[in-house]
Scaffold this active site. Structure first.
Site, PDB file in Angstrom:
ATOM      1  N   LYS A  11      38.829  16.082 -11.741  1.00  0.00           N
ATOM      2  CA  LYS A  11      38.530  14.774 -11.188  1.00  0.00           C
ATOM      3  C   LYS A  11      37.802  15.052  -9.774  1.00  0.00           C
ATOM      4  O   LYS A  11      37.991  15.943  -9.145  1.00  0.00           O
ATOM      5  CB  LYS A  11      39.848  13.689 -10.990  1.00  0.00           C
ATOM      6  N   TYR A  51      37.912   4.632 -19.897  1.00  0.00           N
ATOM      7  CA  TYR A  51      39.198   3.943 -19.340  1.00  0.00           C
ATOM      8  C   TYR A  51      39.326   2.526 -20.164  1.00  0.00           C
ATOM      9  O   TYR A  51      40.168   1.772 -19.450  1.00  0.00           O
ATOM     10  CB  TYR A  51      39.382   4.175 -17.883  1.00  0.00           C
ATOM     11  N   PHE A  59      45.304  -1.287 -11.547  1.00  0.00           N
ATOM     12  CA  PHE A  59      44.376   0.057 -10.960  1.00  0.00           C
ATOM     13  C   PHE A  59      43.120   0.148 -11.416  1.00  0.00           C
ATOM     14  O   PHE A  59      42.175   1.093 -10.943  1.00  0.00           O
ATOM     15  CB  PHE A  59      45.219   1.174 -10.976  1.00  0.00           C
ATOM     16  N   ARG A  87      49.312  18.456 -21.045  1.00  0.00           N
ATOM     17  CA  ARG A  87      50.008  17.497 -20.211  1.00  0.00           C
ATOM     18  C   ARG A  87      51.120  18.300 -19.599  1.00  0.00           C
ATOM     19  O   ARG A  87      51.593  17.804 -18.268  1.00  0.00           O
ATOM     20  CB  ARG A  87      50.541  16.571 -21.039  1.00  0.00           C
ATOM     21  N   THR A  93      51.974  11.957 -13.865  1.00  0.00           N
ATOM     22  CA  THR A  93      50.830  11.311 -13.003  1.00  0.00           C
ATOM     23  C   THR A  93      50.996  11.144 -11.795  1.00  0.00           C
ATOM     24  O   THR A  93      49.978  11.573 -11.051  1.00  0.00           O
ATOM     25  CB  THR A  93      50.685   9.671 -13.798  1.00  0.00           C
ATOM     26  N   ARG A 104      49.133  18.956 -10.886  1.00  0.00           N
ATOM     27  CA  ARG A 104      49.224  17.951  -9.979  1.00  0.00           C
ATOM     28  C   ARG A 104      50.425  18.091  -8.866  1.00  0.00           C
ATOM     29  O   ARG A 104      50.191  17.591  -7.690  1.00  0.00           O
ATOM     30  CB  ARG A 104      49.790  16.553 -10.813  1.00  0.00           C
ATOM     31  N   ASN A 114      44.546  12.213  -8.381  1.00  0.00           N
ATOM     32  CA  ASN A 114      45.509  13.325  -9.350  1.00  0.00           C
ATOM     33  C   ASN A 114      44.886  14.498  -9.842  1.00  0.00           C
ATOM     34  O   ASN A 114      45.683  15.127 -10.800  1.00  0.00           O
ATOM     35  CB  ASN A 114      46.546  12.587  -9.885  1.00  0.00           C
ATOM     36  N   HIS A 117      42.739  14.879 -15.536  1.00  0.00           N
ATOM     37  CA  HIS A 117      43.104  13.981 -16.647  1.00  0.00           C
ATOM     38  C   HIS A 117      43.177  15.110 -18.061  1.00  0.00           C
ATOM     39  O   HIS A 117      42.595  16.091 -18.157  1.00  0.00           O
ATOM     40  CB  HIS A 117      41.933  13.179 -16.867  1.00  0.00           C
ATOM     41  N   GLU A 128      37.877  11.075 -27.325  1.00  0.00           N
ATOM     42  CA  GLU A 128      37.651  11.209 -26.006  1.00  0.00           C
ATOM     43  C   GLU A 128      36.527  12.527 -25.896  1.00  0.00           C
ATOM     44  O   GLU A 128      35.452  12.555 -25.209  1.00  0.00           O
ATOM     45  CB  GLU A 128      38.612  11.725 -25.000  1.00  0.00           C
TER      46      GLU A 128
HETATM   47  P1  RTP Z   1      45.013  10.740 -17.138  1.00  0.00           P
HETATM   48  O1  RTP Z   1      44.830   9.699 -18.215  1.00  0.00           O
HETATM   49  O2  RTP Z   1      44.297  10.690 -16.034  1.00  0.00           O
HETATM   50  O3  RTP Z   1      45.267  11.862 -17.856  1.00  0.00           O
HETATM   51  O4  RTP Z   1      46.700  10.391 -16.464  1.00  0.00           O
HETATM   52  P2  RTP Z   1      47.890   9.824 -17.073  1.00  0.00           P
HETATM   53  O5  RTP Z   1      47.779   9.618 -18.785  1.00  0.00           O
HETATM   54  O6  RTP Z   1      48.892  10.719 -16.475  1.00  0.00           O
HETATM   55  O7  RTP Z   1      47.929   8.462 -16.571  1.00  0.00           O
HETATM   56  P3  RTP Z   1      47.411   7.194 -17.035  1.00  0.00           P
HETATM   57  O8  RTP Z   1      48.641   6.192 -17.101  1.00  0.00           O
HETATM   58  O9  RTP Z   1      46.640   7.031 -18.447  1.00  0.00           O
HETATM   59  O10 RTP Z   1      46.311   6.616 -15.906  1.00  0.00           O
HETATM   60  C1  RTP Z   1      44.972   6.823 -15.894  1.00  0.00           C
HETATM   61  C2  RTP Z   1      44.775   7.320 -14.442  1.00  0.00           C
HETATM   62  O11 RTP Z   1      44.723   6.041 -13.454  1.00  0.00           O
HETATM   63  C3  RTP Z   1      45.136   6.441 -12.293  1.00  0.00           C
HETATM   64  N1  RTP Z   1      46.567   5.814 -11.962  1.00  0.00           N
HETATM   65  N2  RTP Z   1      46.295   5.030 -10.734  1.00  0.00           N
HETATM   66  N3  RTP Z   1      47.309   3.351  -8.635  1.00  0.00           N
HETATM   67  C4  RTP Z   1      48.201   3.521  -9.418  1.00  0.00           C
HETATM   68  O12 RTP Z   1      49.241   2.963  -9.861  1.00  0.00           O
HETATM   69  C5  RTP Z   1      47.376   4.392 -10.779  1.00  0.00           C
HETATM   70  N4  RTP Z   1      48.272   4.599 -12.049  1.00  0.00           N
HETATM   71  C6  RTP Z   1      47.515   5.401 -12.721  1.00  0.00           C
HETATM   72  C7  RTP Z   1      45.406   8.050 -12.087  1.00  0.00           C
HETATM   73  O13 RTP Z   1      44.126   8.808 -11.768  1.00  0.00           O
HETATM   74  C8  RTP Z   1      45.788   8.218 -13.787  1.00  0.00           C
HETATM   75  O14 RTP Z   1      45.630   9.698 -14.024  1.00  0.00           O
HETATM   76 MG    MG Z   2      46.110   8.502 -19.563  1.00  0.00          MG
END
Ligand code: RTP
Ligand code: MG
Length: 140
Positions: A11, A51, A59, A87, A93, A104, A114, A117, A128
């Site tokens: 990222k 997304y 967010f 993962r 996350t 992370r 973070n 992805h 994707e």
């Molecule tokens: P990713 O999709 O990036 O691999 O991460 P993830 O599954 O661990 O997290 P996800 O719930 O899919 O959220 C996607 C990305 O959104 C941002 N985020 N910000 N401000 C917040 O509370 C928040 N929560 C998530 C993060 O960049 C996250 O990786």
């Molecule tokens: Mg995700």
């Protein structure tokens, strides 16, 4: 065990700090092989499409702004159980909850910035990958 492919993104917070190599080393040490990789910068429309599943989340707008704020490195990773393995090496996350040794935990700035992805299922990985790469860009 199944050989899988998954989409990885380094990222903008990580490209800004010039730590893509450190992240790639962690992925390769985990047994994941990079079979496609390019450095790109997303338009707002591209980030919103990627997304789309998070469109209703509070967010979403911040996330799109962040993901278009600088270059990203998109990768296809291949290996045994690549989706879960990636993962695992990424960590939670929120870096505050990420296990020691994970990407992370070592590199992320906060829950949004973070560093990486990774696709969360084999099915989403295929979608994707198709969104980001042409089939001929994958060299297994
Ligand atoms: P990713 O999709 O990036 O691999 O991460 P993830 O599954 O661990 O997290 P996800 O719930 O899919 O959220 C996607 C990305 O959104 C941002 N985020 N910000 N401000 C917040 O509370 C928040 N929560 C998530 C993060 O960049 C996250 O990786
Ligand atoms: Mg995700």
């Amino acid at each position: 065990m199944a050989i899988e492919r998954t989409l990885s993104i380094i990222k903008p917070d990580a490209t800004a700090r010039n730590i893509t190599g450190k992240i790639i080393a962690k992925l390769e040490e985990a047994g994941l092989r990079i079979i496609a990789q390019k450095r790109i910068r997303w338009s707002k429309a591209e980030a919103e499409a990627f997304y789309a599943v998070h469109r209703e989340r509070p967010f979403f707008n911040d996330l799109v702004a962040f993901m278009t704020s600088g270059p990203i490195v998109v990768q296809v990773l291949e290996g045994e159980n690549a989706v879960a393995k990636n993962r695992e090496v990424m960590g939670a996350t929120n870096p505050a909850n990420a296990a020691p040794g994970t990407i992370r935990r070592e590199f992320a700035e906060n829950i949004e910035r973070n560093s990486v992805h990774g696709s969360d299922s084999a099915e989403n990985a295929a979608a994707e990958i198709a969104q980001v790469f042409k089939p001929e860009e994958l060299v297994g």
